[in-house]
Design a protein around this motif. Structure first.
Motif, short mmCIF file in Angstrom:
data_model
loop_
_atom_site.label_atom_id
_atom_site.label_comp_id
_atom_site.label_asym_id
_atom_site.label_seq_id
_atom_site.Cartn_x
_atom_site.Cartn_y
_atom_site.Cartn_z
N ALA A 1 44.94 32.37 -3.15
CA ALA A 1 46.32 32.05 -3.54
C ALA A 1 46.49 32.17 -5.06
N GLY A 2 45.41 31.92 -5.81
CA GLY A 2 45.46 32.02 -7.28
C GLY A 2 45.21 30.68 -7.93
N VAL A 3 44.40 30.72 -8.99
CA VAL A 3 44.09 29.49 -9.74
C VAL A 3 44.46 29.73 -11.21
N VAL A 4 44.80 28.64 -11.88
CA VAL A 4 45.18 28.76 -13.29
C VAL A 4 43.95 28.49 -14.15
N LEU A 5 43.65 29.41 -15.06
CA LEU A 5 42.54 29.21 -15.99
C LEU A 5 43.11 28.70 -17.31
N PRO B 1 48.57 32.45 -12.84
CA PRO B 1 47.40 32.29 -11.97
C PRO B 1 46.64 33.60 -11.75
N VAL B 2 45.33 33.50 -11.63
CA VAL B 2 44.53 34.68 -11.27
C VAL B 2 44.05 34.49 -9.84
N ARG B 3 44.11 35.57 -9.07
CA ARG B 3 43.73 35.45 -7.68
C ARG B 3 42.65 36.47 -7.33
N ALA B 4 41.87 36.11 -6.30
CA ALA B 4 40.87 37.05 -5.80
C ALA B 4 41.58 38.07 -4.94
N ALA B 5 41.20 39.36 -5.08
CA ALA B 5 41.77 40.40 -4.21
C ALA B 5 41.23 40.24 -2.80
N ALA B 6 40.02 39.70 -2.70
CA ALA B 6 39.42 39.39 -1.40
C ALA B 6 38.37 38.32 -1.61
N LYS C 1 38.46 38.88 -16.83
CA LYS C 1 38.60 37.94 -17.94
C LYS C 1 37.24 37.30 -18.24
N TYR C 2 37.15 36.72 -19.42
CA TYR C 2 35.91 36.07 -19.88
C TYR C 2 35.44 35.02 -18.86
N HIS C 3 34.19 35.14 -18.39
CA HIS C 3 33.61 34.19 -17.42
C HIS C 3 34.53 33.97 -16.21
N GLN C 4 35.20 35.03 -15.78
CA GLN C 4 36.27 34.81 -14.79
C GLN C 4 35.77 34.18 -13.48
N VAL C 5 34.66 34.69 -12.94
CA VAL C 5 34.19 34.15 -11.66
C VAL C 5 33.80 32.69 -11.84
N LYS C 6 33.05 32.40 -12.89
CA LYS C 6 32.58 31.02 -13.10
C LYS C 6 33.76 30.08 -13.26
N ARG C 7 34.79 30.54 -13.99
CA ARG C 7 35.94 29.65 -14.22
C ARG C 7 36.79 29.51 -12.96
N MET C 8 36.88 30.56 -12.16
CA MET C 8 37.65 30.44 -10.91
C MET C 8 36.97 29.49 -9.94
N ALA D 1 34.93 27.10 -10.74
CA ALA D 1 35.07 25.73 -11.29
C ALA D 1 36.48 25.19 -10.98
N ALA D 2 37.48 26.07 -11.03
CA ALA D 2 38.87 25.64 -10.81
C ALA D 2 39.10 25.16 -9.37
N VAL D 3 38.23 25.57 -8.43
CA VAL D 3 38.39 25.08 -7.05
C VAL D 3 37.38 23.97 -6.74
N GLY D 4 36.76 23.42 -7.80
CA GLY D 4 35.91 22.23 -7.64
C GLY D 4 34.47 22.52 -7.28
N ASN D 5 34.02 23.74 -7.46
CA ASN D 5 32.62 24.06 -7.18
C ASN D 5 31.98 24.58 -8.47
N ARG D 6 30.77 25.11 -8.39
CA ARG D 6 30.09 25.60 -9.59
C ARG D 6 29.22 26.79 -9.24
N VAL D 7 29.12 27.76 -10.13
CA VAL D 7 28.28 28.94 -9.85
C VAL D 7 26.83 28.62 -10.22
N ASP D 8 25.95 28.85 -9.26
CA ASP D 8 24.52 28.68 -9.51
C ASP D 8 23.89 30.04 -9.84
N ALA D 9 24.33 31.08 -9.15
CA ALA D 9 23.83 32.44 -9.41
C ALA D 9 24.95 33.43 -9.13
N LEU D 10 24.98 34.49 -9.95
CA LEU D 10 26.06 35.47 -9.84
C LEU D 10 25.48 36.88 -9.91
N HIS D 11 25.93 37.70 -8.96
CA HIS D 11 25.40 39.07 -8.84
C HIS D 11 26.56 40.00 -8.55
#
Ligand code: URA
Length: 245
Positions: free
Chosen positions: A157-161, A167-172, A189-196, A198-208
Motif C-alpha cells: 500500500a505504501g509507507v512513508v519514509l 509514500p513509497v510502495r513495493a511493486a511486488a 532511495k538510500y537504505h530503502q529496503v531497510k527503512r521500509m 522498519a516502517a512496518v515494524g520489523n527489521r532487516v537481518d540480511a539483504l540480498h
C-alpha cells in the motif's frame, strides 16, 4: 585500429606503456605474438592475450558482480574494502582520465549481497538508475521477526519514509518463509529496503539482491566474482516490466 590503441582503450595503461607491452612481446592476437604497436586489427570482438591473460575487446564495458558482504560500493571507501578491488586493473582503468573505469549502477550497502551491475556507459548507468525508467529490482529479505500478512499489505500500500512525505510502495511483495520475504522495488532511495521494513515494524537481518529487470544473479557466480554481460543479459535487463503485487 592500431594494437597500441586497442590496449589503451581497454585500460592497459598510457599509450607509451601499451606500446612497450607490444614491443616486448607480451601481446598475442588470436594466438600469435605481435610486436608491432601500429599493427592494424578490427577491434570489435578481438580476442587477445596480455602476458598470457585472455581478453576480448569491448567498446563499452557492461559487467555483473556478485557483491559479497563486507565491501563498500565506493571508489574511496571509509571502512571496508571497495568493490572495485574485486575487478582487474584494466577494467578499473578503462578510458584513462579523471572518470576512468567502470562505475557501479547504484549502490548496495556494505552488508548487502547480490547482483550489482557496472559499466562505463553513462547513458546506460543513467537509464538503469533513474526512477523514471521503473527497472524492477528484487530483494530477498531475511527479517529479524516473523513476517505477516499485515506487513506485506502495508509494504504494497505504501509507507512513508522520514525524508519524503510521498509514500513509497513495493511493486511486488511475497512471503517466502517465516522470516523471509521477496520485495520488488522500482526506485532506489538510500537504505530503502531497510527503512521500509522498519516502517512496518520489523527489521532487516540480511539483504540480498537477486534480480535486476529480467536478469537473475546466475547460480554459478560466486560471491566476489564478476563477468561480462552477454547480449541476452542486456535484453533481459531491459525487457522486464515491474510486477504488480
Ligand atoms: N535497500 C537497502 O536498504 N539496502 C541496500 O543495500 C539496497 C536496498
Amino acid at each position: 585500429m592500431k594494437l597500441q590503441e586497442i590496449l589503451f582503450s581497454q585500460g592497459f595503461g598510457t599509450r607509451r606503456i601499451c606500446s612497450g607491452l607490444v614491443q616486448q612481446g607480451f601481446v598475442a592476437v588470436a594466438g600469435v605474438v605481435c610486436t608491432e604497436p601500429a599493427a592494424e586489427f578490427v577491434a570489435d570482438n578481438l580476442h587477445f592475450t596480455v602476458q598470457d591473460v585472455a581478453w576480448q575487446y569491448h567498446e563499452k564495458a557492461y559487467l555483473m558482480l556478485y557483491k559479497p558482504a563486507g565491501y563498500e560500493c565506493s571508489q574511496k571507501p571509509s571502512t571496508y574494502p571497495s568493490i572495485y578491488t574485486l575487478l582487474p586493473a584494466p577494467i578499473r582503468q578503462r578510458g584513462g582520465g579523471a572518470a576512468a573505469g567502470v562505475q557501479a549502477v547504484g549502490r548496495l550497502d556494505q552488508d548487502t549481497t547480490g547482483l550489482l551491475l557496472l559499466s562505463d556507459d553513462g547513458k546506460f548507468i543513467h537509464r538503469m538508475s533513474s526512477p523514471k525508467h521503473h527497472v524492477p529490482k528484487v530483494y530477498d529479505v531475511t527479517a529479524k521477526h516473523a513476517v505477516d500478512d499485515k506487513q506485506l499489505q502495508k509494504l504494497l500500500a505504501g509507507v512513508v519514509l522520514d525524508d519524503d512525505p510521498k509514500p513509497v510502495r513495493a511493486a511486488a511483495c511475497a512471503q517466502t518463509g517465516e522470516l523471509q520475504l521477496s520485495l520488488t522495488l522500482t526506485e532506489g532511495k538510500y537504505h530503502q529496503v531497510k527503512r521500509m521494513i522498519a516502517a512496518v515494524g520489523n527489521r532487516v537481518d540480511a539483504l540480498h539482491r537477486s534480480r535486476i529487470g529480467g536478469l537473475a544473479l546466475p547460480a554459478d557466480l560466486r560471491p566476489g566474482e564478476w563477468r561480462w554481460l552477454t547480449v541476452q543479459d542486456m535484453v533481459a535487463i531491459s525487457t522486464a516490466r515491474p510486477l504488480t503485487a
